[in-house]
Design a protein around this motif. Structure first.
Motif, PDB file in Angstrom:
ATOM      1  N   LEU A 126       0.766  -1.106  -0.045  1.00 28.78           N
ATOM      2  CA  LEU A 126       0.069  -0.154  -0.010  1.00 28.78           C
ATOM      3  C   LEU A 126       0.870   1.276  -0.019  1.00 28.78           C
ATOM      4  O   LEU A 126       1.870   1.546   0.623  1.00 28.78           O
ATOM      5  N   ILE A 127       0.608   2.318  -0.883  1.00 28.49           N
ATOM      6  CA  ILE A 127       1.487   3.515  -0.999  1.00 28.49           C
ATOM      7  C   ILE A 127       0.642   4.668  -0.972  1.00 28.49           C
ATOM      8  O   ILE A 127      -0.559   4.905  -1.629  1.00 28.49           O
ATOM      9  N   PRO A 128       0.424   5.231   0.370  1.00 33.54           N
ATOM     10  CA  PRO A 128      -0.517   6.476   0.479  1.00 33.54           C
ATOM     11  C   PRO A 128       0.256   7.704  -0.272  1.00 33.54           C
ATOM     12  O   PRO A 128       1.474   7.874  -0.301  1.00 33.54           O
ATOM     13  N   SER A 129      -0.671   8.623  -0.913  1.00 37.22           N
ATOM     14  CA  SER A 129      -0.255   9.901  -1.210  1.00 37.22           C
ATOM     15  C   SER A 129      -1.304  10.963  -0.473  1.00 37.22           C
ATOM     16  O   SER A 129      -2.570  10.956  -0.700  1.00 37.22           O
ATOM     17  N   ARG A 130      -0.607  11.982   0.102  1.00 36.06           N
ATOM     18  CA  ARG A 130      -1.227  13.138   0.756  1.00 36.06           C
ATOM     19  C   ARG A 130      -1.495  14.280  -0.255  1.00 36.06           C
ATOM     20  O   ARG A 130      -0.341  14.653  -0.631  1.00 36.06           O
TER      21      ARG A 130
END
Length: 198
Positions: A126-130
């Motif tokens: 999982l790769i989050p981007s804000r």
């Protein structure tokens, strides 16, 4: 010039032209297959869990047709203040969505899975981007939607297109994650599966 030696067939389980364009950057041969799964979130399921479940489900759906392949699946769920943002599908919904996002931060949870249908091995990450949106006026939102119709994008903005003008900043460990296919993570997964990119 080095010739790529792909031991197994590589398949992108996606109907997204953006994911296809991203994967082409790696300059390796691949096929595309639409996984056709139900993407409805489950009750009480968190956004990261939804994204991870759907990314893996896409690979398994494609594996029915590819018994000896490395299958890539990805999914993305956008969240604003704890609430999942779906795809708007039309201008009215996109307008409402963009108005609710102005001046706020959205987290895009992008999940990536690589399934080896020969061995049954599944890699997932999982790769989050804000993403912080600018304080957009109604006129700016209308102008944007006149020029780009992001009706199949959660968050109603195409960061790979004119939508970048709506964004104040992006924080992510992988700039391609926001577009929908985290290439940095994918290269690592492919390497572990025996595929050399360079």
């Amino acid at each position: 010039m080095k010739t790529q030696q792909i031991v197994q067939q590589l398949v992108l389980g996606s109907s997204s032209i953006y994911r296809r364009e991203l994967l082409q950057r790696l300059q390796i041969p691949f096929e595309v297959c639409n996984p056709e799964i139900d993407e409805t979130p489950l009750a009480e399921e968190g956004p990261d869990d939804t994204a991870l479940r759907l990314a893996a489900a896409k690979t398994r759906a494609v594996a029915v047709n590819y018994r000896d392949a490395l299958i890539i699946g990805a999914d993305q769920v956008a969240v604003l203040e704890g609430i999942q943002l779906g795809k708007p599908f039309n201008r009215k919904n996109a307008t409402r969505q963009l108005r609710s996002l102005r001046g706020k931060e959205v987290v895009f949870h992008t999940a990536l899975s690589l399934f080896n249908s020969r061995t049954g091995d599944m890699q997932s990450q999982l790769i989050p981007s804000r993403v912080k949106f600018r304080k957009l006026s109604d006129r700016q939102i209308d102008n944007y939607l006149d020029r780009e119709q992001p009706y199949h994008c959660a968050g109603s903005a195409k960061a790979e297109g004119l939508g970048i003008a709506l964004i104040e900043h992006i924080i992510s460990e992988d700039p391609t994650a926001l577009i929908g296919l985290p290439l940095i993570a994918l290269v690592g997964m492919l390497t572990r599966a025996g595929v050399e990119i360079v």
